[in-house]
Write a protein that holds these residues in place. Structure first.
Motif, short mmCIF file in Angstrom:
data_model
loop_
_atom_site.label_atom_id
_atom_site.label_comp_id
_atom_site.label_asym_id
_atom_site.label_seq_id
_atom_site.Cartn_x
_atom_site.Cartn_y
_atom_site.Cartn_z
N GLU A 245 51.35 14.47 28.68
CA GLU A 245 51.40 16.18 28.23
C GLU A 245 53.12 16.74 27.70
O GLU A 245 53.67 16.92 27.12
CB GLU A 245 50.41 17.17 28.16
N VAL A 363 49.50 5.28 17.74
CA VAL A 363 48.53 7.09 17.41
C VAL A 363 49.27 7.75 16.58
O VAL A 363 50.27 7.75 17.14
CB VAL A 363 47.09 6.81 18.51
N SER A 367 48.70 12.42 19.49
CA SER A 367 47.50 12.28 20.25
C SER A 367 47.61 11.49 21.76
O SER A 367 46.80 10.85 22.13
CB SER A 367 46.50 11.64 19.36
N ALA A 370 46.49 11.99 25.10
CA ALA A 370 44.57 12.32 24.95
C ALA A 370 44.37 10.86 25.11
O ALA A 370 43.11 10.34 25.72
CB ALA A 370 44.44 13.16 23.44
N PHE A 371 45.11 9.48 23.86
CA PHE A 371 44.85 8.51 23.90
C PHE A 371 45.13 7.78 25.24
O PHE A 371 44.18 7.17 25.57
CB PHE A 371 45.78 7.52 22.81
N GLY A 397 55.04 7.22 18.82
CA GLY A 397 53.95 6.96 19.44
C GLY A 397 53.16 5.85 19.55
O GLY A 397 51.95 5.48 19.32
N TYR A 432 41.01 7.32 17.23
CA TYR A 432 42.48 8.17 17.06
C TYR A 432 43.24 7.66 16.00
O TYR A 432 43.99 8.12 16.09
CB TYR A 432 43.30 8.27 18.57
N ASP B 115 50.72 19.64 11.91
CA ASP B 115 50.46 19.02 13.30
C ASP B 115 51.58 19.36 13.27
O ASP B 115 52.51 18.49 13.69
CB ASP B 115 49.73 17.91 13.50
#
Lengths: 481, 481
Positions: A245, A363, A367, A370-371, A397, A432, B115
């Motif tokens: 995060e 993803v 995300s 969280a993934f 990503g 996702y 986003d």
């Protein structure tokens, strides 16, 4: 993982008169029939596939490629086009039955033209990525694609697989770095789409059909590449962070403060860094205290100054908000290279920790945390003691979601669970709205997975295009679709 | 120029039962049959075409678009998809015989998702460019496409025509600013390609087939757009230069010193600037002495500082080397806007100097000076006294090569020579391997020119794709191909 299956039958060898007709196109010297001499063309670097062929052809020009394909179309001979042979999904290899011939582009290595004022370079498909980078650097320009295999992989292969790499966050993928293509079509005609224009809205953009199609719709023989100004300043930092995060928040902040100057943003967990510290001689931890996660952040700019202030602004604002535990800014090129060596060693060191189950997934950037959390928990529940080492290009990503075996498990037992682990990981990727192949392509390895993850309408469109552009199915059959 | 031709026959009106079936899909309120109410959908802003239709449909959802196309495919009804109606080549209009119905996306105006951390935004196709820019700005992001018609033109239209504009030099064309698409295919199926991934190498990249295809292969109903960080600093300079050669050298230098921070680079001749000074109230010359050519250079950056130093470095090094005669850096947003107003007025003021013959062409960036010199000489030889006013996006090699009529010539006589002048200009474009439509597309206006400038293999591939993706020819017939 599709481990090599035993071959139930071999295809009949290519008839001798046909070998002669194909060989006559390139000259005997460049037609390889001896199995020993063919070996370099039959391998992938993980040794996943054991393959065969009657004939390797090494054409020296686009016209020779066209003549080969024309003859192949007339005689229903199947062709596997090949660049540097560094693909990771078997897309560049013939099947075990030996029914296909190989067409290697490795003699087509001309830099055809270079225009620094226009920021463009036209090259043969067989030029290696390193050669392309060097040619650009000679005129004070940057060809910004950068992947580990750059000494061997070719521009044609990069485009056919839409390669990514470490600088994609700023400069895009191989697809984004091309203005025009030359392609030999499945009937042997040459499409000269070698445009050198930044803007051209005269009809359908055909080049994107062939980019990323892994040689199944046509054979790329030449390309016009976009160049960038060579950076005049580069700053890199090795940053200890508390979590994915925090990494994401730091990436967002870096892009808000530096925009496209953020030319690299890699993330990796502490346990993988420890593999590097343990197995790579001479690597030292740039920071005094361990952190659970790390980011390697690089900024680069054509401007002469201002970048050090920018990276310091990003880092100090990250500290203030608790996104960063500790950080080191490289004070020399050597130190910057040392940071990148840590990142580049991450694939290699996994081998020394026993068996690895690997995924190349993506993803949406937002995300990623969280993934990772969800997939880590699921993998550890499935196989207690497995060591999850997800790392990669956070800015895109794109996570190389890898697992090293539990310390107390037999390697073969671990690898025997590949399909089970893969199904678990790909299932969460699907949740996702991610991709099961972010940058390596489909090739042979993921072909059977495709119907499970693609919208049926999209698969149908892909099959329609394949059928109309290669009606006899002679171009890289059994790959992608 | 393809001036409207007299219609030899009108198509039979759409049978009433079919009007009813189509209207039932969208509801009576959104099915327009009254010719007066249809007027806004039947025009282009230059009033080149006089068109007709039996029916304008305004669906409110992707499902309604799909139902319309499905019914059209069943009943062989031809459809013209339409966005904001700002196209310059008639691609958005039905033909004079009234045989086609219009499908307007102008009720589909939802921002579906935004986003900021992922730098992506998902929108309906009917969202205007201004709305898209505003939605991004609200979350401190930039949707960098920027064209004069932004208040009316739509995202779907921008993508269908691969729009360019003033910021393409840094951010690319509409094509480069999209991650995923939703498209209704010619049989009424919906392709959900609304990917939000930066990297996804799982097969052919279908979105590029529909981008720039002007609605002839499918109807774009939604898109995932890429956002950039909002710039924190912007610097603009109005620069007097001796020649296009000097402009090009200045551009090269600016990109070497500022890279992708060069977010605008426009070039225009003195005579066109004089039209602006004469006809646009309140415009003043930012410089004390006239120069033969001008550049409007803009730098922008997500970094807070350093840009003023960079623009000063570019300008002072340009002065030293004789590339610049004089320059003014904008000291306020008002001043910067004043520079851009000069540039933006250039299309409008030409109307006040009599007839205009216009071209939207591109050549490789490095060839722009030679192209202009050769074309100017040829036009002046063909028509002594004509006033050539080539201007535009030098950073993309995109020149709006326009001619204003000789002062002593009748306007109709001048416009009567359009085809002759166009053939001359396009011939020289061909010599420089340029494009006859850099950013406006082919539509109806340039359709008949295409076979003269396209490689036959490419044209054949385009026809093959059209035949397989729209086998009944119901999507925007008679456009592009």
């Amino acid at each position: 993982m599709p481990l090599p299956k035993p071959v139930d039958h071999l295809a009949p060898p290519l008839p001798q008169d046909l070998v002669k007709r194909f060989s006559a196109i390139v000259g005997e010297r460049y037609a390889i029939t001896d199995p020993d001499d063919q070996q370099p063309y039959l391998k992938d670097w993980r040794d996943l596939y054991v393959t065969r062929t009657s004939l390797v052809l090494r054409p020296g020009s686009t016209e020779e490629v066209a003549a080969i394909v024309k003859l192949a179309a007339e005689t229903d001979t199947k062709i596997v086009p090949q660049g540097g042979g560094t693909g990771l999904v078997g897309g560049h290899l013939p099947h075990e039955d030996g029914a296909e011939i190989i067409l290697s582009l490795n003699r087509m290595t001309r830099i055809r033209a270079i225009d620094p004022a226009g920021n463009i370079m036209t090259v043969d498909a067989g030029v290696t990525l390193q050669q392309a980078q060097d040619a650009a650097a000679e005129v004070n320009r940057l060809y910004p694609l950068n992947i580990g295999s750059k000494g061997s992989c070719t521009v044609g292969g990069n485009l056919s697989t839409n390669a990514g790499g470490t600088q994609a966050v700023a400069y895009g993928l191989a697809r984004d770095l091309v203005l025009g293509l030359e392609v030999v079509l499945a009937d042997g005609r040459i499409w000269n789409g070698l445009r050198t224009l930044k803007k051209d809205n005269t009809g359908y953009d055909l080049k994107h059909l062939f980019i990323g199609a892994e040689g199944t719709l046509g054979i790329i023989t030449g390309a016009v590449l976009k160049l960038s100004p060579a950076p005049r300043s580069i700053e890199a930092a090795w940053v200890g962070v508390p979590s994915p995060e925090a990494s994401l928040a730091l990436l967002t902040r870096a892009q808000e403060k530096a925009g496209p100057a953020v030319s690299g943003f890699e993330m990796m967990p502490r346990n993988l860094f420890e593999f590097v510290l343990k197995h790579m001689p001479g690597v030292r931890d740039p920071l005094a205290q361990p952190s659970p996660w790390y980011c390697l952040m690089e900024l680069s700019s054509a401007a002469a100054g201002g970048l050090r202030e920018t990276i310091e602004e990003i880092l100090s604002s990250g500290f203030e908000d608790g996104l960063i535990e500790d950080a080191a800014i490289a004070d020399s090129i050597d130190q910057r290279n040392a940071f990148w060596r840590i990142r580049e060693g991450m694939s290699e060191v996994q081998k020394q920790e026993g068996g690895s189950i690997k995924h190349d997934v993506s993803v949406p950037v937002a995300s990623v945390p969280a993934f990772i959390a969800e997939t880590n928990a699921a993998c550890e529940a499935l196989m207690p003691g497995c060591r999850v080492v997800p790392f990669g290009h956070l800015g895109d990503g794109n996570i190389h979601y890898n697992l090293s075996q539990p310390l107390d498990m037999d390697k073969a037992t671990f690898l025997g669970r590949w399909d089970e682990v893969q199904a678990l990981v790909h299932g969460i990727v699907g949740k996702y709205h991610g991709s099961i192949s972010a940058e390596h392509g489909i090739g042979r390895m993921k072909r059977e997975l495709l119907p499970g993850v693609k919208d049926p309408v999209e698969l149908d469109l892909m099959r329609t295009l394949k059928a109309v552009l290669d009606p006899k199915g002679i171009l890289n059959p059994g790959k992608v679709l």
